[in-house]
Scaffold this motif. Sequence first.
Motif: not given
Lengths: 192, 215
Positions: A92-93, A96-97, A111-112, A115-117, A146-148, A150, A153
Amino acid sequence: MRTSAPLVAAALALLVFAGCRQGMYDQARYEPYEDSDFFADGRASRLLVEGTVPRGWLRADPVLYTGIGADGGFAAELPVALTRELVERGRQRFEIFCSPCHGRTGDGLGMIVQRGFKQPASFHEARLRAMPYGYFFDVVTNGFGQMSSYASMVPVADRWAIAAYVRVLQTSRYIAVDELPAEDRRRLEAAR
Amino acid sequence: MAQIFHRSTNTVAKVTLFGAVFFVAVAGWVAATLDRSAYSTRQGVVREQPVPFSHDHHVVALGIDCRYCHTAVETEAFAGIPPTTTCINCHKLIWNESDMLAPVRASLAEDTPIRWTRVHDLPDFVYFDHSIHVAKGVGCATCHGRVDQMPLVYQAASLQMEWCLECHRHPERYVGPREQVFNMAWKAPDQATLGPALVAEYHVDPRTDCSTCHR
């Protein structure tokens, strides 16, 4: 003009009704994230003083909170019990993340990314299949490339659940035949 | 002897008698209508924001879960407004030169929060907790409407007390399965049978005492 008396009364009543709300609506206390003219930085929600340890936040178990084992390497074992519940929570997590970039299957085509990531490595490549649980915990906690991070969060328990689920994803695509449960193995041989 | 009262006094007297009932009733109706109108509740009114954030784009087009940004909704009273760093997770590489997102980059660079305009603002004399509603199977869309389809956010419900009480008195009309809470499009195939079953299963017992919300 006596006729206007009821009208005047009605108009006054309206004014009275309209005027009686704001004081109690917005009381002299702060809501979360409300701005404040009392503090110099304008924030009513104060940041913790550096070095503060809130109750329940003592990081006494280094493996649990850093993913780094006593030998200085990534923890090979989960510091929590591996249960179906943990894996379901991890799924589940993860969805989401993580799935926005890593994709629901972990192939790195979320999807990100579409869109260009920058495309992350697939969890199914040999290098990541060989990584211990602690590595995935560490990446969620501190970020990678490039991943921040988390960490703010995803709470610690959920990071381990995600690490466990990443292993599930990997296993779903790569497992030696003799490691399969007998039932699955029978089905595989039957399908040959 | 001349008449003490002018002839028009008859009319005045009738109007006053009629007015005592009629005008007061009209005034009451006007007050009630105004109080329920969007002018007072701000229902359906889009609030201007520093950045025209589109839930429609982020949720429907990109498939991002509510909880990616509103991380506290399952555990806290306040669902949480994401910090600027959450925007930057993606916008460090995507649309990272867009003028529309200049306030987001400025917020990160200067370490000052973005000043969003609050859309759902309950009166301060009302206690509300998101986590218990989520835990009892009240879907996001039940109260917030189809936020996932809103290019700019507005308040879908009136948020008036009569609106809260409608669900607190009849939870079986609104409660859904826990696993569908974050599914904005979820519709019960048969709420009349599902609702009461879930209310029993989840022990949904919303109180209607004054002190439940006004504490």
